[in-house]
Design an enzyme around this catalytic site. Structure first.
Site, PDB file in Angstrom:
ATOM      1  N   ASP A   1       0.770  -1.241   0.000  1.00  0.00           N
ATOM      2  CA  ASP A   1       0.000   0.000   0.000  1.00  0.00           C
ATOM      3  C   ASP A   1       0.809   1.304   0.000  1.00  0.00           C
ATOM      4  OD1 ASP A   1      -2.608   1.345   0.123  1.00  0.00           O
ATOM      5  OD2 ASP A   1      -1.967   1.955   2.120  1.00  0.00           O
TER       6      ASP A   1
ATOM      7  N   CYS B   1     -15.515  -7.709 -17.501  1.00  0.00           N
ATOM      8  CA  CYS B   1     -16.624  -6.814 -17.112  1.00  0.00           C
ATOM      9  C   CYS B   1     -17.742  -6.837 -18.153  1.00  0.00           C
ATOM     10  CB  CYS B   1     -16.136  -5.379 -16.937  1.00  0.00           C
ATOM     11  SG  CYS B   1     -15.358  -5.079 -15.341  1.00  0.00           S
TER      12      CYS B   1
ATOM     13  N   CYS C   1     -21.543  -5.029 -18.275  1.00  0.00           N
ATOM     14  CA  CYS C   1     -21.999  -4.685 -16.919  1.00  0.00           C
ATOM     15  C   CYS C   1     -21.593  -3.254 -16.554  1.00  0.00           C
ATOM     16  CB  CYS C   1     -21.386  -5.676 -15.923  1.00  0.00           C
ATOM     17  SG  CYS C   1     -21.790  -5.338 -14.222  1.00  0.00           S
TER      18      CYS C   1
HETATM   19  C1  B12 Z   1      -5.021   6.289  -3.326  1.00  0.00           C
HETATM   20  C2  B12 Z   1      -5.721   4.980  -3.064  1.00  0.00           C
HETATM   21  C3  B12 Z   1      -7.096   5.008  -2.865  1.00  0.00           C
HETATM   22  C4  B12 Z   1      -7.936   6.251  -3.169  1.00  0.00           C
HETATM   23  C5  B12 Z   1      -8.141   6.352  -4.712  1.00  0.00           C
HETATM   24  C6  B12 Z   1      -8.569   5.002  -5.333  1.00  0.00           C
HETATM   25  C7  B12 Z   1      -8.578   4.963  -6.842  1.00  0.00           C
HETATM   26  N1  B12 Z   1      -9.342   4.053  -7.403  1.00  0.00           N
HETATM   27  O1  B12 Z   1      -7.892   5.755  -7.475  1.00  0.00           O
HETATM   28  C8  B12 Z   1      -9.208   5.974  -2.340  1.00  0.00           C
HETATM   29  C9  B12 Z   1      -9.040   6.581  -0.935  1.00  0.00           C
HETATM   30  C10 B12 Z   1     -10.513   6.492  -2.926  1.00  0.00           C
HETATM   31  C11 B12 Z   1      -9.144   4.453  -2.228  1.00  0.00           C
HETATM   32  C12 B12 Z   1     -10.250   3.663  -2.010  1.00  0.00           C
HETATM   33  C13 B12 Z   1     -10.194   2.286  -1.905  1.00  0.00           C
HETATM   34  N2  B12 Z   1      -9.077   1.528  -1.846  1.00  0.00           N
HETATM   35 CO1  B12 Z   1      -7.293   2.190  -2.200  1.00  0.00          CO
HETATM   36  N3  B12 Z   1      -5.526   2.640  -2.653  1.00  0.00           N
HETATM   37  C14 B12 Z   1      -4.997   3.761  -3.013  1.00  0.00           C
HETATM   38  C15 B12 Z   1      -3.503   3.560  -3.359  1.00  0.00           C
HETATM   39  C16 B12 Z   1      -2.653   4.066  -2.172  1.00  0.00           C
HETATM   40  C17 B12 Z   1      -3.071   4.251  -4.665  1.00  0.00           C
HETATM   41  C18 B12 Z   1      -4.060   4.040  -5.812  1.00  0.00           C
HETATM   42  C19 B12 Z   1      -3.808   4.946  -6.980  1.00  0.00           C
HETATM   43  O2  B12 Z   1      -2.677   5.185  -7.332  1.00  0.00           O
HETATM   44  N4  B12 Z   1      -4.892   5.477  -7.585  1.00  0.00           N
HETATM   45  C20 B12 Z   1      -4.821   6.214  -8.834  1.00  0.00           C
HETATM   46  C21 B12 Z   1      -5.476   5.368  -9.956  1.00  0.00           C
HETATM   47  C22 B12 Z   1      -5.307   6.077 -11.311  1.00  0.00           C
HETATM   48  O3  B12 Z   1      -4.774   4.152  -9.994  1.00  0.00           O
HETATM   49  P1  B12 Z   1      -5.401   2.731  -9.531  1.00  0.00           P
HETATM   50  O4  B12 Z   1      -6.431   2.973  -8.493  1.00  0.00           O
HETATM   51  O5  B12 Z   1      -4.289   1.834  -9.186  1.00  0.00           O
HETATM   52  O6  B12 Z   1      -6.147   2.253 -10.839  1.00  0.00           O
HETATM   53  C23 B12 Z   1      -5.457   1.582 -11.917  1.00  0.00           C
HETATM   54  C24 B12 Z   1      -6.504   0.982 -12.867  1.00  0.00           C
HETATM   55  O7  B12 Z   1      -7.758   1.573 -12.681  1.00  0.00           O
HETATM   56  C25 B12 Z   1      -5.894   1.224 -14.230  1.00  0.00           C
HETATM   57  N5  B12 Z   1      -6.677   1.963 -15.204  1.00  0.00           N
HETATM   58  C26 B12 Z   1      -7.146   3.200 -15.141  1.00  0.00           C
HETATM   59  N6  B12 Z   1      -7.758   3.526 -16.302  1.00  0.00           N
HETATM   60  C27 B12 Z   1      -7.645   2.456 -17.109  1.00  0.00           C
HETATM   61  C28 B12 Z   1      -8.078   2.229 -18.404  1.00  0.00           C
HETATM   62  C29 B12 Z   1      -7.783   1.010 -19.014  1.00  0.00           C
HETATM   63  C30 B12 Z   1      -8.239   0.805 -20.397  1.00  0.00           C
HETATM   64  C31 B12 Z   1      -7.066   0.002 -18.309  1.00  0.00           C
HETATM   65  C32 B12 Z   1      -6.753  -1.308 -18.921  1.00  0.00           C
HETATM   66  C33 B12 Z   1      -6.638   0.243 -16.998  1.00  0.00           C
HETATM   67  C34 B12 Z   1      -6.949   1.459 -16.421  1.00  0.00           C
HETATM   68  O8  B12 Z   1      -4.711   1.970 -14.076  1.00  0.00           O
HETATM   69  C35 B12 Z   1      -4.675   2.566 -12.797  1.00  0.00           C
HETATM   70  C36 B12 Z   1      -3.208   2.758 -12.445  1.00  0.00           C
HETATM   71  O9  B12 Z   1      -2.508   1.537 -12.428  1.00  0.00           O
HETATM   72  C37 B12 Z   1      -3.441   1.992  -3.537  1.00  0.00           C
HETATM   73  C38 B12 Z   1      -2.118   1.318  -3.127  1.00  0.00           C
HETATM   74  C39 B12 Z   1      -1.041   1.504  -4.155  1.00  0.00           C
HETATM   75  N7  B12 Z   1       0.184   1.750  -3.686  1.00  0.00           N
HETATM   76  O10 B12 Z   1      -1.268   1.401  -5.358  1.00  0.00           O
HETATM   77  C40 B12 Z   1      -4.627   1.502  -2.665  1.00  0.00           C
HETATM   78  C41 B12 Z   1      -5.442   0.314  -3.181  1.00  0.00           C
HETATM   79  C42 B12 Z   1      -5.705   0.537  -4.652  1.00  0.00           C
HETATM   80  N8  B12 Z   1      -6.695   0.442  -2.447  1.00  0.00           N
HETATM   81  C43 B12 Z   1      -7.242  -0.680  -2.132  1.00  0.00           C
HETATM   82  C44 B12 Z   1      -8.503  -0.832  -1.491  1.00  0.00           C
HETATM   83  C45 B12 Z   1      -8.814  -2.172  -0.872  1.00  0.00           C
HETATM   84  C46 B12 Z   1      -9.402   0.247  -1.444  1.00  0.00           C
HETATM   85  C47 B12 Z   1     -10.892   0.216  -1.046  1.00  0.00           C
HETATM   86  C48 B12 Z   1     -11.619  -1.064  -1.396  1.00  0.00           C
HETATM   87  C49 B12 Z   1     -11.010   0.491   0.496  1.00  0.00           C
HETATM   88  C50 B12 Z   1     -12.443   0.703   0.984  1.00  0.00           C
HETATM   89  N9  B12 Z   1     -13.281  -0.334   1.061  1.00  0.00           N
HETATM   90  O11 B12 Z   1     -12.826   1.789   1.337  1.00  0.00           O
HETATM   91  C51 B12 Z   1     -11.441   1.449  -1.819  1.00  0.00           C
HETATM   92  C52 B12 Z   1     -11.881   1.051  -3.250  1.00  0.00           C
HETATM   93  C53 B12 Z   1     -12.405   2.216  -4.012  1.00  0.00           C
HETATM   94  C54 B12 Z   1     -12.200   1.984  -5.525  1.00  0.00           C
HETATM   95  N10 B12 Z   1     -13.267   1.700  -6.257  1.00  0.00           N
HETATM   96  O12 B12 Z   1     -11.054   2.058  -5.979  1.00  0.00           O
HETATM   97  C55 B12 Z   1      -6.406  -1.873  -2.621  1.00  0.00           C
HETATM   98  C56 B12 Z   1      -7.040  -2.468  -3.904  1.00  0.00           C
HETATM   99  C57 B12 Z   1      -7.128  -3.968  -3.965  1.00  0.00           C
HETATM  100  C58 B12 Z   1      -7.838  -4.419  -5.242  1.00  0.00           C
HETATM  101  N11 B12 Z   1      -8.342  -5.643  -5.202  1.00  0.00           N
HETATM  102  O13 B12 Z   1      -7.921  -3.731  -6.224  1.00  0.00           O
HETATM  103  C59 B12 Z   1      -4.989  -1.160  -2.843  1.00  0.00           C
HETATM  104  C60 B12 Z   1      -4.142  -1.771  -3.944  1.00  0.00           C
HETATM  105  C61 B12 Z   1      -4.245  -1.215  -1.485  1.00  0.00           C
HETATM  106  C62 B12 Z   1      -3.658  -2.603  -1.202  1.00  0.00           C
HETATM  107  N12 B12 Z   1      -2.355  -2.694  -0.986  1.00  0.00           N
HETATM  108  O14 B12 Z   1      -4.347  -3.604  -1.181  1.00  0.00           O
HETATM  109  N13 B12 Z   1      -7.872   3.989  -2.423  1.00  0.00           N
HETATM  110  S1  SF4 Z   2     -19.779  -4.382 -11.232  1.00  0.00           S
HETATM  111 FE1  SF4 Z   2     -19.708  -5.039 -13.370  1.00  0.00          FE
HETATM  112  S2  SF4 Z   2     -18.624  -3.398 -14.430  1.00  0.00           S
HETATM  113 FE2  SF4 Z   2     -18.249  -3.130 -12.261  1.00  0.00          FE
HETATM  114  S3  SF4 Z   2     -16.323  -4.172 -11.868  1.00  0.00           S
HETATM  115 FE3  SF4 Z   2     -17.960  -5.679 -11.473  1.00  0.00          FE
HETATM  116  S4  SF4 Z   2     -18.260  -6.745 -13.443  1.00  0.00           S
HETATM  117 FE4  SF4 Z   2     -17.064  -4.902 -13.872  1.00  0.00          FE
END
Ligand code: B12
Ligand code: SF4
Ligand code: SF4
Length: 348
Positions: free
Chosen positions: A129, A184, A187
C-alpha cells in the site's frame, strides 16, 4: 531449479493468501492513465500520490538493485485478523480487521525467511500500500486480476475483496505470467450503485467524490452536496465491490449492497451508543481505542466528523444534545449545524 507455479500455491496456503504471481519490477503499463488522473485533480488532498509519481513511473530510481516482485492477494472475507471495535458502525470490510500494513508484512516475512535460505545472496523486502508502487498495475501484470470498471483488481474465481502485498527482490524469475482478460463485459453495476457518482466513467475514479476518500483520507469536512449521498458509511465504502456480480458469485449471499444497512432494534441501539461515545470522548480516548486498526488513519477529528454525517443521514434524534454540544467546535461546528438540520422535520 524451483517450479514457481507449485511453489506459489504452497506459499499461498502457508500464509492464507488466495493467489499470487510474479512480475518484473519495471515501469507500469498504466502510467499514462495514472498521469492523466493526477492532472485532472482526482487525487485531491493525497499529495503523496503526486510526490511519488516519478518513482512510480520508473521504480529503478527507487530500488536499482531489485528486479522482480512476488505479488500476493490477501482476502479479507472472512477477515484473517478481525477486531470488534465500533463494530455496529458501517465500516468497509477490510477495516473490520487490524491494520494490514502490519499483518501483511509479517506474513510475507515468513516467505522471505524461506527464500533467504534458498537464495542467501539475494535481497528481499516486504511492501504493501504505502510504498511508491502502482500496486494494481503490478498485480495485474502478475496475473492476479483484471482492472474492473470500479478500478479494483478482480479475479474470476476469487473476486476483488483482497488486499495486495508484495515481496520485492533482486532475483530474476523465469516464470512468465499472462495478465487475465477483462470480464466486465457490458456490466455497469458499479457505476450505477455509486452514491456519489465518483466513478466518472469505466475505470476512472474521482477520489475527491469517493466515500472512502471522504471518510478516511480527507482531512476536511465533506462538501455539502455530497453529505446526504454518503448515507450511513462511517469508514470507507464497499458498494462498488459488493454489487459486483463476480463478488456476488464468490461470496454468495454474504454481501450487502443496499444504500443503508438494515439493523434490528438491538443493533440500532448499539450503533447509537457507539456514535454517542465517539462524539463525547476526548481525542486521546478515541485514538487509544482504535490504535492498531485502519480507523486510526482518519484521526479522532475525522471519526467525529464521520459520526456527524451518519447521525444526520440516519436522523438519529436521540443524539441531538451531543451534536448540539459540538456546534461551537472550530473544525466540526458547521457540520454539527448541518446534522441538527437533518434531525429537525423539514418545513414545507
Ligand atoms: C489512493 C488509493 C485510494 C484512493 C483512490 C482510489 C482509486 N481508485 O484511485 C481511495 C481513498 C478512494 C481508495 C479507495 C479504496 N481503496 Co485504495 N488505494 C490507493 C492507493 C494508495 C493508490 C491508488 C492509486 O494510485 N490510484 C490512482 C489510480 C489512477 O490508480 P489505480 O487505483 O491503481 O487504478 C489503476 C486501474 O484503474 C488502471 N486503469 C485506469 N484507467 C484504465 C483504463 C484502461 C483501459 C485500463 C486497462 C486500466 C486502467 O490503471 C490505474 C493505475 O494503475 C493503492 C495502493 C497503491 N500503492 O497502489 C490503494 C489500493 C488501490 N486500495 C485498495 C482498497 C482495498 C481500497 C478500497 C476497497 C477500500 C475501501 N473499502 O474503502 C477502496 C476502493 C475504491 C475503488 N473503487 O477504488 C487496494 C485495492 C485492492 C484491489 N483488489 O484492487 C490497494 C491496492 C491497497 C492494497 N495494498 O491492497 N484507495
Ligand atoms: S460491477 Fe460489473 S462493471 Fe463493475 S467491476 Fe464488477 S463486473 Fe465490472
Ligand atoms: S467505494 Fe463507494 S463511493 Fe467510492 S467509488 Fe466505490 S461505491 Fe463509489
Amino acid at each position: 531449479m524451483i517450479n514457481w507455479e507449485s511453489k506459489l500455491q504452497d506459499y499461498c496456503e502457508k500464509i492464507n493468501a488466495s493467489h499470487a504471481g510474479l512480475a518484473k519490477l519495471e515501469g507500469p503499463r498504466t502510467w499514462l492513465q495514472y498521469q492523466s488522473w493526477l492532472e485532472k485533480g482526482f487525487a485531491g488532498e493525497m499529495e503523496y500520490l503526486k510526490t511519488h509519481a516519478e518513482i512510480k513511473k520508473d521504480p529503478s530510481i527507487w530500488k536499482p538493485h531489485l528486479r522482480s516482485a512476488l505479488v500476493v492477494a490477501f482476502p479479507y472475507i472472512d477477515h484473517p485478523e478481525p477486531h470488534h471495535i465500533l463494530s455496529s458502525t458501517r465500516t468497509a470490510l477490510y477495516a473490520k480487521g487490524f491494520d494490514y500494513h502490519f499483518w501483511i508484512k509479517s506474513k510475507l516475512q515468513i516467505l522471505i525467511d524461506e527464500l533467504q535460505v534458498l537464495y542467501p545472496n539475494e535481497k528481499f523486502e516486504t511492501h504493501t500500500d504505502s510504498s511508491p508502487l502502482l500496486e494494481r498495475d503490478l498485480a495485474q501484470r502478475a496475473g492476479l486480476g483484471w482492472f474492473g470498471k470500479n478500478t479494483c483488481l478482480i479475479h474470476p474465481q476469487k473476486g476483488s475483496l483482497f488486499l495486495i502485498g508484495e515481496i520485492l527482490t533482486s532475483l530474476e524469475f523465469k516464470l512468465k505470467t499472462d495478465p487475465l482478460p477483462d470480464f466486465c463485459g457490458k456490466c455497469q453495476k458499479c457505476l450505477e450503485v455509486c452514491p456519489t457518482q465518483a466513478i466518472t466513467s469505466p475505470r476512472i475514479l474521482d477520489a475527491t467524490k469517493c466515500i472512502s476518500y471522504l471518510t478516511i483520507e480527507s482531512k476536511k469536512i465533506p462538501p455539502e452536496d455530497l453529505r446526504n449521498k454518503m448515507g450511513d458509511w462511517f469508514f470507507g465504502c464497499d458498494l462498488c465491490q459488493t454489487v459486483c456480480p463476480w463478488n456476488q458469485k464468490v461470496f454468495k449471499g454474504r454481501l450487502q449492497a443496499s444504500p443503508f444497512l438494515a439493523l434490528n432494534e438491538f443493533e440500532e441501539k448499539k450503533l447509537i451508543e457507539e456514535l454517542r461515545w465517539i462524539l463525547k470522548s476526548s481525542h486521546h480516548q478515541i485514538l487509544k481505542k482504535v490504535k492498531g486498526t485502519p480507523l486510526h488513519r482518519a484521526g479522532a477529528k475525522g471519526l467525529k466528523r464521520n459520526a456527524l454525517v451518519v447521525i444526520g443521514n440516519k436522523k438519529i434524534k436521540e443524539l441531538a444534545p451531543e451534536v448540539q454540544a459540538l456546534t461551537e467546535n472550530s473544525f466540526l461546528g458547521e457540520l454539527a449545524f448541518w446534522t441538527l438540520q437533518q434531525l429537525s422535520p423539514k418545513e414545507d
